[in-house]
Each structure stands twice: as structure tokens, then as C-alpha cells.
Design a protein around this motif. Structure first.
Motif, PDB file in Angstrom:
ATOM      1  N   LYS A 312      45.753 -99.851  28.898  1.00 61.75           N
ATOM      2  CA  LYS A 312      45.988-100.014  30.199  1.00 61.75           C
ATOM      3  C   LYS A 312      46.977-101.252  30.275  1.00 61.75           C
ATOM      4  O   LYS A 312      47.676-101.431  31.496  1.00 61.75           O
ATOM      5  CB  LYS A 312      44.513-100.501  30.837  1.00 61.75           C
ATOM      6  CG  LYS A 312      43.786 -98.973  30.803  1.00 61.75           C
ATOM      7  CD  LYS A 312      42.330 -99.334  31.680  1.00 61.75           C
ATOM      8  CE  LYS A 312      41.763-100.174  30.784  1.00 61.75           C
ATOM      9  NZ  LYS A 312      41.166 -99.522  29.378  1.00 61.75           N
ATOM     10  N   THR A 313      46.931-102.022  29.479  1.00 59.94           N
ATOM     11  CA  THR A 313      47.697-103.459  29.591  1.00 59.94           C
ATOM     12  C   THR A 313      49.134-103.119  29.761  1.00 59.94           C
ATOM     13  O   THR A 313      49.919-103.892  30.536  1.00 59.94           O
ATOM     14  CB  THR A 313      47.481-104.267  28.338  1.00 59.94           C
ATOM     15  OG1 THR A 313      45.862-104.234  27.899  1.00 59.94           O
ATOM     16  CG2 THR A 313      47.416-105.500  28.706  1.00 59.94           C
ATOM     17  N   HIS A 343      45.024-111.487  26.655  1.00 65.82           N
ATOM     18  CA  HIS A 343      46.329-110.829  27.520  1.00 65.82           C
ATOM     19  C   HIS A 343      47.305-112.032  27.446  1.00 65.82           C
ATOM     20  O   HIS A 343      48.501-111.643  27.469  1.00 65.82           O
ATOM     21  CB  HIS A 343      45.874-110.855  28.996  1.00 65.82           C
ATOM     22  CG  HIS A 343      45.002-109.572  29.156  1.00 65.82           C
ATOM     23  ND1 HIS A 343      45.296-108.281  28.684  1.00 65.82           N
ATOM     24  CD2 HIS A 343      43.925-109.375  30.089  1.00 65.82           C
ATOM     25  CE1 HIS A 343      44.558-107.337  29.181  1.00 65.82           C
ATOM     26  NE2 HIS A 343      43.769-108.003  29.853  1.00 65.82           N
ATOM     27  N   ASP A 407      41.392-106.988  35.343  1.00 61.20           N
ATOM     28  CA  ASP A 407      40.935-106.255  34.260  1.00 61.20           C
ATOM     29  C   ASP A 407      39.393-106.024  34.305  1.00 61.20           C
ATOM     30  O   ASP A 407      38.561-107.020  34.313  1.00 61.20           O
ATOM     31  CB  ASP A 407      41.539-106.849  33.222  1.00 61.20           C
ATOM     32  CG  ASP A 407      41.671-105.890  31.897  1.00 61.20           C
ATOM     33  OD1 ASP A 407      41.338-104.722  32.254  1.00 61.20           O
ATOM     34  OD2 ASP A 407      41.838-106.228  30.812  1.00 61.20           O
ATOM     35  N   GLU A 408      39.223-104.977  33.662  1.00 57.28           N
ATOM     36  CA  GLU A 408      37.651-104.516  33.337  1.00 57.28           C
ATOM     37  C   GLU A 408      36.876-104.964  34.741  1.00 57.28           C
ATOM     38  O   GLU A 408      35.988-105.689  34.488  1.00 57.28           O
ATOM     39  CB  GLU A 408      37.232-105.407  32.180  1.00 57.28           C
ATOM     40  CG  GLU A 408      38.301-105.431  30.961  1.00 57.28           C
ATOM     41  CD  GLU A 408      38.281-104.002  30.079  1.00 57.28           C
ATOM     42  OE1 GLU A 408      37.311-103.143  30.702  1.00 57.28           O
ATOM     43  OE2 GLU A 408      38.791-104.007  29.357  1.00 57.28           O
TER      44      GLU A 408
END
Ligand code: ADP
Ligand code: MG
Length: 701
Positions: A312-313, A343, A407-408
Motif C-alpha cells: 500500500k505504501t 514510512h 495509514d492503518e
């Protein structure tokens, strides 16, 4: 398109008769009812039975199963006082098909006399397994020495959600009065006629009467299952109310408009060329969906789901570059410092060759460093900003935020999601929002709890991954498990050892993990062992993680803090102690920490015996599949939406009559109806007020 039709408004309107208009409702009772959200007579009519009891039939004792709630009838064959840990009265009753024990812990002498050998008895209660066969504890009962037991009920008995100090019988009597009122009064029909016809939904008034007082010839099976058209009609309206609320939130955000970010690919194509791999088909598809959203003048509200390790990053990086290409800033926010830092490291490597400036902000960035970062964010020299929630604090001013990536996000509830939207906004325009989650969300939930977001799914893993082998082992074989860790680490692999604890207290959890570390160090003296838990300073935590990542540690002992996002491809063994304490989705997340490289990986679920039937079933699911969506569906089925959404969100997913699992087939039509209602704001507003009116903070930040 639709206008509200039907009888003059009563329900949910100011002139609805107050509950005190009913006989017997004084101030004290009114207060109790108010706790259930009941203020008026129509409110009471919308206080629907949560289930029904079947007292219409006498069930043969021989056919009973534990868990049955039913009426039985028989003759008392023995009646004795047992003295054990708790004095109790035990009566054995027999009906020609079998025997069952009635157990009373509290009983008077008179009761003991009534429950004498030879008496006929009829009972209603729940059947449970006991030390000597099935039993009922404190059943309701009628005993008679002669003829003449009262007849069984003709209809199903409604059971209402209760509050302290209020009895079923009391509520039932009030509902009877309210139904009499309804014969002449009325509640407002909010579903337009054409909608009801198209989806075959019975009228509101008829449905309410039916559910509170099912007629003698009612289809009892359907009612008990919650599948009767009258129940479905109300579930439909309730789910529609929830859906409309989320759509209204979406509109509120989109009212503001967003900067148009054109896909020039000036930077993103260079970025993709420099990556050591090609995007998977799924990454390309999702990336294209995201990039198309960014070109629109409305804020993107998109959820990207992709199993752990699906990449996903990179998708987030491409989106961030599109913002930078258009001279806007992008922010990437992660829920923990470890993740944010990871990240930051990745983005630094990717962005440096492109000449893009990053800023880094977390709680631990303090003093002069913080001031420097804040200034770079405010004057626009930082093009991509990476951090934790710290990014959304008051003092952080963006120069021109075009895209916020979260994120998440399953760690953030719907309320936080909303507050981020607000905070990221500057004046008239909102930034685009990309939310990424590794928790696969079952379709039922994306269509309900996440109806305010568009969804994309990265449903493919990068090539070369080998699925994780999962074994389920009792902790009596701990020594074998430790041996396995020894062998793997001797071969140059790394391992995680995860301790779970049932206690709420974080300090106890940390103690337990410290004890585990000491024991493992004793048993595996040749290994370099590190420890992370939630109580450590984030600096120390990050340092240990960094050493593990750099392969300076062989074994990492941790609490579930390592759950999200940590990427160490060389780690190929994971031991999870007491996995039976975790939800499936959480186990899946944890397991996703291994299987990231090309070597074969193992996950050992080391449970403590005995396991309940449900736990066995859950661990078996983990052994059988690595498909996150299947696991999430199973989790939803076994533990309900709270497990997947997180506790923060369960509040909004509590329904009075609908059941997401059972009624999931309605969600498609609900979405359609919600869209059709878009030009009938008064209807929308009345529906949401009727079902959600008392949850005042719903959707507020
Ligand atoms: P997640 O979806 O869990 O956030 P990441 O973005 O952290 O996954 O990616 C996991 C790993 O896979 C990273 O090391 C990343 O560089 C790598 N990766 C991502 N996409 C691909 C791809 N298409 N091919 C090979 N490796 C990839
Ligand atoms: Mg990730």
C-alpha cells in the motif's frame, strides 16, 4: 423526487403525545423510560422486541438441547434439598420422553411443598447442561396437584431491551396501551410509497402492530429468525437511517471542494522507474483509481484495503507525488511512531533522488527540531510531511495541504476520521483523503460502517512470497517450540515471540512480557534477544525495532504493539502465546509480520488448554487460510462488527432491530434508495432523527 406522504406527522415530532399520557406512567417511570430513549408514545412503539420467546408449544423433554428456551411439562419424581457449596432444591421431572432437573437456589418452605413428588408441573426456562444431565435453573413454573394447568400462550412472547428497574411485564403492559392509542393515533410513514412497492416493504403501522403483538397465525419461525417482512421493513428503515447519516457526513466534507491535482506523472513516472520492482496489477488498478479521484474538484474520500504486505505504501507515494507535481503538500500519517518512522525512512530513500523535501513530526520531535519542522510545513518548503497524530495538532499549519494519507486507519474510529477531515481543511477547501487499512473489511461493513468512503482493494500480493505455514500447538509443548526458534535463528533467520494477555492493565502486560524475555534468555542463551512493549519510551522502542531490522537481534519478544506495519523480511518465525485471547483479524495482522521475504515462514499459535469450541474453530480458520477477507468474514460472524471496527466504532453500529449479518442482503437496495432520497431532505432528516435522534454526538467531532 419523493415527498413525505401518509398521515399527519406524529412520530418524532414535537406534538407527539408524551409518554406520561399513558395510564400509570408517573415521573419515576418516565425517567426510566427516558434512559431507553423513550419520551413519547410513538417512541415507545419504536421500542421493538429484541427477540421472542416461544411459549406456544410444550416441548418433549427427550428432545431438549442446551440453550433451548422453552416450555416443558412433566411430573415431579424426586424433590430434595442438596447441601453442597450452595444449598439448593433439586426436582427431577419426567414426561415420558426424558427427565430433567430443576434447580432452585432460593426457595421458601411453601415452594418446597408445592414442588412435591407427584405434582404436575409446567416450566419455562433455559435448558443448561448440569452435573447430572440437563437442567433449568430457576425456571418460571406452575405446579398443580390436580387437573388444570393454565394453557400455553397463543402467540410468541416479545422480549424487550430493558434497563435497570424496569420489568418485561411492565413494558408489555405499556406497549398494549400504546397499541390501543395507535388504533386512532398514527405514526408517520417515512418510506415513500414507490419505495415500499419496489422493495415489497409492508406499511409502518401494520409492521409495528405485528411485531409487538404477533397474531396467532403468525409465521413464528420467520419471527424468531428476525426474517419476517414486518421485521425486515423496520430493519430496512433503520439501516437506511445509518446509511443516510454517513452520506450526509460525506456531503458535508465534499461541500468544500478540493484542489484539482492533475496526473502529470512528471515525478511519479520517475519514481516508478527507480523502484526495484514493478507494481502488481492490483497496485496499478488502485493507483489509477486514486489518481483519477485527485483530478476532481471534490475531496477524494477513499479507503484502500490491502492485506499486510500487499504494497500500500507505494500507492500512497504515487498519490503524494501527484500532489507535489501540482505544487501542493501531501501528509502521511501513521498511528504509531514506529510505523511513522518506517514510512519516513522509506520515503526518504524514494524522494531524495527526486529532489523532494520531507518533514518529520512525531511527539518525540521537540524543541528546536520541532520548530524547524513546523516552519518547513508552514512555509511550504516541506513538500511531503510524515508523522503521527502529532500532524493534526493545533500548532501544525500547512502551507497548502492537497492530500492527507492516513495509514492503518482501523486504529482510528469514525469520529477521529471526521476530525482529521476538519483539521486538514484550510478555509474553503478540504484536502483529498486516502485511508489505508490492512484489516480487510467484509463487504457488509464497507457498505454500512464505511458508506461515507469509496473503496479500493489491493487483492494481490507481490510475487515471490510464500504463504505462512500456521501450526496450532498446546503450550505444554513449549520446549519444542523454543527448539524450533533455536534452529531457525541458528540458520540466520529472525523470530518474533508475541505475548498476549487478558488483563486490561498495560503494566501487567509489560510485566508478563518481561518475564517471558527472562525465561527465553535462560533457555536460548546463544541468541540476541530484544524486548518491546507499550510502556517503553518511544525512543527506546524505536531503537530496539531498528536493531531488529538491522539483524542485530535474533529474537524480538513483544506485546501486540508490533501488530501493525513493521517490515522485516528476514523474520520468518512467529510464536504467538495464547492466541485464543485475540480476535481473528488481530491474529491475521500479527501473522502478517512474517512471510514477507522469500523463505518459508512459520507461525506457531501456542494456546493454553482447554480451548472453548469457538476458540478451536477460530484457530482452525487461521490454520486453514491466509486470505484476510475470509478471515475477516469469519471474525464478523463469530465476534460481531466490534472486533473489526474497533471499540470506538461499535457505538454507531448498534442497531435496534437490524442485524448486519442477517440483513446484509438489504444493503444494496438501501444504497439505491438513499441515492433516490437525495432530493427529499425532509424525508432524510425525519428518518435519521427517528432512528438516531438520541445519539446526539453521532457524526460530530
Ligand atoms: P503494506 O501493504 O502492508 O503496507 P508495504 O507497502 O509495506 O505493504 O510493502 C511491503 C513490502 O513489499 C515492502 O518491502 C515493499 O517495498 C514491497 N513491495 C511493494 N510492492 C511491491 C511489488 N509490486 N513487488 C515487489 N515488492 C513490492
Ligand atoms: Mg503498511
Amino acid at each position: 423526487m419523493y415527498s413525505s406522504s401518509g398521515s399527519p406527522s406524529i412520530s418524532a415530532s414535537a406534538n407527539a403525545p408524551a409518554i406520561t399520557a399513558l395510564k400509570g406512567v408517573g415521573a419515576a417511570l418516565a425517567l426510566k423510560l427516558a434512559r431507553l430513549g423513550i419520551h413519547s408514545i410513538p417512541d415507545l412503539l419504536f421500542h421493538l422486541p429484541s427477540r421472542y420467546q416461544d411459549r406456544t408449544r410444550i416441548i418433549p423433554i427427550g428432545s431438549l438441547q442446551p440453550g433451548d428456551e422453552c416450555v416443558i411439562e412433566g411430573t415431579i419424581r424426586a424433590s430434595d434439598i442438596q447441601m453442597g457449596r450452595r444449598r439448593s432444591l433439586l426436582c427431577r421431572i419426567q414426561d415420558g420422553t426424558g427427565t430433567l432437573t430443576l434447580r432452585f437456589f432460593h426457595f421458601s418452605a411453601a415452594q418446597k411443598n408445592t414442588l412435591a413428588v407427584g405434582a404436575s408441573i409446567r416450566c419455562f426456562g433455559e435448558v443448561r447442561p448440569g452435573p447430572a444431565g440437563l437442567e433449568m435453573v430457576h425456571p418460571e413454573y406452575r405446579a398443580s396437584h390436580a387437573e388444570g394447568l393454565t394453557p400455553v400462550e397463543e402467540c410468541l412472547t416479545p422480549i424487550y431491551p430493558m434497563t435497570e428497574g424496569l420489568q418485561q411485564g411492565r413494558v408489555r403492559a405499556l406497549i398494549q396501551q400504546a397499541l390501543t392509542w395507535l388504533e386512532t393515533g398514527s405514526v408517520r410513514e417515512l418510506l415513500p410509497e414507490p419505495v415500499r412497492q419496489q422493495w415489497r416493504l409492508p406499511a409502518l403501522k401494520k409492521s409495528l402492530v405485528y411485531l409487538h403483538a404477533p397474531p396467532v397465525d403468525a409465521d413464528q419461525h420467520l419471527l424468531l429468525e428476525g426474517m419476517h417482512p414486518a421485521q425486515r421493513r423496520l430493519a430496512f428503515e433503520e439501516l437506511l437511517a445509518h446509511h443516510l447519516t454517513l452520506m450526509q457526513l460525506r456531503h458535508k466534507v465534499q461541500e468544500h471542494g478540493a484542489p484539482i491535482l492533475n496526473a502529470t506523472q512528471r515525478l511519479s513516472s520517475q519514481f516508478l522507474r527507480q523502484l526495484p520492482f514493478q507494481l502488481t496489477q492490483a497496485q496499478q488498478r488502485v493507483s489509477a483509481e486514486v489518481c483519477a479521484d485527485l483530478e476532481k474538484p471534490l475531496p477524494m474520500l477513499r479507503l484502500v484495503q490491502g492485506d499486510v504486505g500487499s504494497g500500500k505504501t507505494v500507492v500512497a507515494a504515487v498519490a503524494a507525488l501527484q500532489a507535489v507535481e501540482n505544487r501542493y503538500q501531501a501528509a502521511i500519517m501513521a498511528p504509531t511512531e514506529i510505523l511513522a518512522e518506517q514510512h519516513f525512512i522509506n520515503f526518504s530513500q524514494w524522494m531524495e533522488p527526486l529532489g523532494i523535501k520531507l518533514a518529520w513530526l512525531a511527539g518525540k520531535v521537540k524543541g528546536k527540531q520541532r520548530a524547524i519542522q513546523l516552519e518547513a510545513i508552514a512555509d511550504g518548503s516541506a513538500q511531503i510531511v510524515i508523522g503521527t497524530h502529532a500532524l493534526f495538532q493545533e500548532e501544525v499549519r500547512f502551507y497548502n495541504l492537497g492530500l492527507a494519507v492516513i495509514d492503518e486507519q482501523h486504529r482510528f474510529g469514525v469520529h477521529q476520521r471526521l476530525s482529521l477531515r476538519e483539521k486538514g481543511r484550510d478555509g474553503k477547501r478540504s484536502p483529498h483523503q486516502l485511508i489505508m487499512t490492512a484489516t480487510p473489511i467484509p463487504r457488509t461493513l464497507t457498505m454500512s460502517a464505511y458508506a461515507d468512503l469509496d473503496c479500493s482493494v489491493i487483492d494481490e500480493l507481490p510475487p515471490g512470497r510464500t504463504p505462512v505455514n500456521t501450526v496450532v500447538i498446546a503450550d505444554s509443548r513449549r520446549d519444542q517450540v523454543i527448539e524450533r526458534v533455536r534452529v531457525a535463528c541458528a540458520a540466520g533467520r529472525q523470530a518474533y515471540w508475541v505475548c498476549t494477555l487478558i488483563e486490561e492493565s498495560e503494566s501487567l502486560q509489560c510485566q508478563a512480557v518481561e518475564v517471558a524475555e527472562i525465561m527465553l534468555k535462560e533457555q536460548l542463551p546463544e541468541l540476541r534477544i530484544g524486548l518491546v512493549h507499550g510502556r517503553m519510551k518511544s525512543k527506546d522502542k524505536a531503537e530496539v525495532m531498528q536493531r531488529f531490522k538491522a539483524a542485530e537481534l535474533d529474537l524480538l519478544v513483544a506485546t501486540t504493539v508490533i501488530e501493525v506495519g513493521v517490515d522485516v523480511p528476514n523474520a520468518s518465525v512467529m510464536i504467538i502465546e495464547n492466541p485464543e485471547r485475540l480476535g481473528l483479524s488481530q491474529l491475521h495482522q500479527l501473522r502478517g509480520r512474517v512471510g514477507r521475504g522469500s523463505v518459508e515462514s512459520f507461525c506457531v499459535l501456542m494456546y493454553h488448554a482447554p480451548l472453548s469450541k469457538q476458540s478451536r474453530e477460530r484457530l482452525a480458520v487461521m490454520r486453514e487460510t491466509t486470505d484476510g477477507f475470509r478471515i475477516a468474514e469469519k471474525d464478523l460472524e463469530l465476534r460481531g462488527p466490534g472486533e473489526i471496527l474497533g471499540t470506538r466504532q461499535t457505538g454507531m453500529m448498534q442497531f435496534r432491530i437490524a442485524d448486519l449479518q442477517r440483513d446484509s442482503d438489504l444493503l444494496d437496495s438501501i444504497r439505491q434508495v438513499a441515492a433516490e432520497l437525495a432530493d427529499a431532505p425532509d424525508v432524510m432528516e425525519s428518518i435519521t432523527r427517528r432512528w438516531l435522534g438520541h445519539q446526539e454526538d453521532y457524526g460530530h467531532v
